[in-house]
Design a protein around this motif. Structure first.
Motif, PDB file in Angstrom:
ATOM      1  N   ALA A   9       0.820  -1.208   0.000  1.00  0.00           N
ATOM      2  CA  ALA A   9       0.000   0.000   0.000  1.00  0.00           C
ATOM      3  C   ALA A   9       0.852   1.255   0.000  1.00  0.00           C
ATOM      4  O   ALA A   9       0.581   2.223  -0.715  1.00  0.00           O
ATOM      5  N   LEU A  10       1.921   1.225   0.827  1.00  0.00           N
ATOM      6  CA  LEU A  10       2.792   2.400   0.889  1.00  0.00           C
ATOM      7  C   LEU A  10       3.515   2.631  -0.427  1.00  0.00           C
ATOM      8  O   LEU A  10       3.652   3.753  -0.898  1.00  0.00           O
ATOM      9  N   SER A  11       4.013   1.521  -1.016  1.00  0.00           N
ATOM     10  CA  SER A  11       4.787   1.671  -2.248  1.00  0.00           C
ATOM     11  C   SER A  11       3.932   2.170  -3.397  1.00  0.00           C
ATOM     12  O   SER A  11       4.434   2.718  -4.362  1.00  0.00           O
ATOM     13  N   SER A  12       2.587   1.942  -3.297  1.00  0.00           N
ATOM     14  CA  SER A  12       1.727   2.382  -4.390  1.00  0.00           C
ATOM     15  C   SER A  12       1.346   3.855  -4.295  1.00  0.00           C
ATOM     16  O   SER A  12       0.818   4.420  -5.226  1.00  0.00           O
ATOM     17  N   GLU A  13       1.620   4.500  -3.109  1.00  0.00           N
ATOM     18  CA  GLU A  13       1.286   5.907  -2.971  1.00  0.00           C
ATOM     19  C   GLU A  13       2.267   6.778  -3.752  1.00  0.00           C
ATOM     20  O   GLU A  13       3.451   6.457  -3.859  1.00  0.00           O
ATOM     21  N   PRO A  14       1.786   7.888  -4.284  1.00  0.00           N
ATOM     22  CA  PRO A  14       2.721   8.841  -4.915  1.00  0.00           C
ATOM     23  C   PRO A  14       3.728   9.339  -3.879  1.00  0.00           C
ATOM     24  O   PRO A  14       3.370   9.616  -2.742  1.00  0.00           O
ATOM     25  N   ARG A  15       4.979   9.441  -4.270  1.00  0.00           N
ATOM     26  CA  ARG A  15       6.016   9.837  -3.324  1.00  0.00           C
ATOM     27  C   ARG A  15       5.765  11.230  -2.749  1.00  0.00           C
ATOM     28  O   ARG A  15       6.143  11.525  -1.636  1.00  0.00           O
ATOM     29  N   ALA A  16       5.140  12.102  -3.487  1.00  0.00           N
ATOM     30  CA  ALA A  16       4.877  13.460  -3.017  1.00  0.00           C
ATOM     31  C   ALA A  16       3.983  13.479  -1.781  1.00  0.00           C
ATOM     32  O   ALA A  16       4.000  14.433  -1.010  1.00  0.00           O
ATOM     33  N   HIS A  17       3.191  12.401  -1.594  1.00  0.00           N
ATOM     34  CA  HIS A  17       2.310  12.350  -0.440  1.00  0.00           C
ATOM     35  C   HIS A  17       3.039  11.983   0.843  1.00  0.00           C
ATOM     36  O   HIS A  17       2.500  12.134   1.938  1.00  0.00           O
ATOM     37  N   LEU A  18       4.212  11.419   0.732  1.00  0.00           N
ATOM     38  CA  LEU A  18       4.950  10.966   1.908  1.00  0.00           C
ATOM     39  C   LEU A  18       5.583  12.126   2.660  1.00  0.00           C
ATOM     40  O   LEU A  18       5.682  12.105   3.877  1.00  0.00           O
ATOM     41  N   PHE A  19       6.033  13.119   1.957  1.00  0.00           N
ATOM     42  CA  PHE A  19       6.662  14.275   2.599  1.00  0.00           C
ATOM     43  C   PHE A  19       6.678  15.424   1.606  1.00  0.00           C
ATOM     44  O   PHE A  19       6.543  15.217   0.389  1.00  0.00           O
ATOM     45  N   ASP A  20       6.857  16.623   2.133  1.00  0.00           N
ATOM     46  CA  ASP A  20       6.922  17.822   1.296  1.00  0.00           C
ATOM     47  C   ASP A  20       8.383  18.063   0.924  1.00  0.00           C
ATOM     48  O   ASP A  20       9.139  18.697   1.667  1.00  0.00           O
ATOM     49  N   LEU A  21       8.808  17.513  -0.197  1.00  0.00           N
ATOM     50  CA  LEU A  21      10.202  17.574  -0.614  1.00  0.00           C
ATOM     51  C   LEU A  21      10.678  19.013  -0.758  1.00  0.00           C
ATOM     52  O   LEU A  21      11.777  19.372  -0.307  1.00  0.00           O
ATOM     53  N   GLN A  22       9.869  19.849  -1.354  1.00  0.00           N
ATOM     54  CA  GLN A  22      10.273  21.234  -1.574  1.00  0.00           C
ATOM     55  C   GLN A  22      10.508  21.957  -0.255  1.00  0.00           C
ATOM     56  O   GLN A  22      11.465  22.729  -0.113  1.00  0.00           O
ATOM     57  N   GLN A  23       9.676  21.679   0.743  1.00  0.00           N
ATOM     58  CA  GLN A  23       9.843  22.310   2.046  1.00  0.00           C
ATOM     59  C   GLN A  23      11.143  21.886   2.695  1.00  0.00           C
ATOM     60  O   GLN A  23      11.879  22.707   3.256  1.00  0.00           O
TER      61      GLN A  23
END
Length: 320
Positions: A9-23
């Motif tokens: 389930a985790l691997s199928s989520e878009p990576r952007a949802h895991l953390f705010d990379l830009q921040q």
């Protein structure tokens, strides 16, 4: 099965949802900027400003092979090809070293001297230092040969000089130290310290590159050995694990800052043996042929030929 489903389930989520990379990137940039301001460093365009630990590790591997080609060189090397291999390896290692020396000299001018960079002068100085180091390699090999022989003759468990060279952490540390000490003498102390710390990480033996160590030095077992920057060690000296040759106190200047460069570590004369766990502190002299027993704390001169043990330490230790 539950953990597997969760992983899917985790691997199928878009990576952007895991953390705010830009921040995170912006916050790291803010931290770096605060550091640069605190250290009075300007942000300059261009590539890397400091020498690379990884690059120095690769250079050291090349130098080890060039110094001991049939033992530390490639496994398929044949003796008739030694000179070709050494020439090719040194050419690559020394040119890579030239790049690292340039970086340190530029760093010295930018941050230590505080002035602009004279590119032509820097290039000339870098080439001179690398040239001097290259011509020091035969002497470094001779010193390392004496260290290997000392280890073989000093350890009844050693079956051959080849075993000593291939297996003993004390010899690995000394290969690094003989190289690092020459860097230190040539005025590239950051490169020297990186080389020393590569050995420290691999062996647990911490020798400052400024320490002067004579021929035939044997570190038995080695783990936990510490030798300070201004230590002077004579010929045919043997130390065991957990020995410290350190400073007793750290003088400060009028502003409370530690005074740099003072002679603060022991002088160990020829043919001294220092057993496991002994701690020798300050600018004291351990006289020629003396023996320091295990787990002793020594802060005064020891006479030549003395045999210092826990029971006799007061008897043979000189007055301060």
């Amino acid at each position: 099965m539950g953990s597997g489903l969760m992983g899917d389930a985790l691997s199928s989520e878009p990576r952007a949802h895991l953390f705010d990379l830009q921040q995170v990137v912006h916050e790291l940039a803010d931290v770096r900027q605060r550091w640069r301001i605190a250290q009075k460093r300007s942000r300059e365009p261009g590539g890397r400003e400091l020498p690379s630990r990884d690059a120095l590790n690769d250079i050291l591997n090349g130098l080890r092979g060039a110094l001991f080609p049939m033992r530390l060189g490639p496994p398929d090397l044949r003796q008739e090809s030694e000179d070709f291999y050494i020439g090719h390896t040194l050419d690559a290692a020394l040119h890579a070293l030239l790049g690292q020396v340039r970086l340190e000299l530029r760093h010295q001018q930018r941050h230590l001297v505080g002035g602009g960079i004279d590119e032509a002068a820097t290039e000339q100085q870098a080439r001179e230092r690398v040239r001097d180091f290259a011509h020091a390699l035969p002497k470094i090999r001779e010193l390392l040969d004496s260290d290997v022989v000392a280890a073989f003759e000093g350890d009844p468990a050693a079956r051959s000089v080849d075993e000593v060279l291939l297996c003993y952490p004390g010899i690995q540390a000394m290969i690094h130290h003989r190289v690092a000490h020459r860097f230190y003498q040539l005025g590239v102390p950051l490169l020297a310290r990186i080389v020393a710390e590569l050995a420290h990480s691999a062996t647990g033996i911490d020798i400052h590159p400024g320490a002067s160590i004579g021929a035939g030095f044997f570190i038995d077992h080695g783990t936990g050995v510490v030798i300070g920057e201004t230590a002077i060690i004579g010929q045919r000296v043997r130390v065991y694990q957990a020995v410290t040759l350190g400073a007793k106190r750290f003088p400060t200047d009028d502003n409370g800052h530690l005074s740099k460069g003072l002679a603060r570590h022991p002088v160990v004369e020829d043919d001294v043996v220092i057993y496991a766990g002994a701690t020798v502190l300050g600018r004291v002299t351990i006289g020629r042929g003396a023996t320091i027993g295990g787990n002793l704390w020594v802060t005064h001169d020891v006479a030549a030929g003395a045999n210092l043990s826990q029971a006799r330490s007061r008897e043979v230790t000189a007055s301060p």
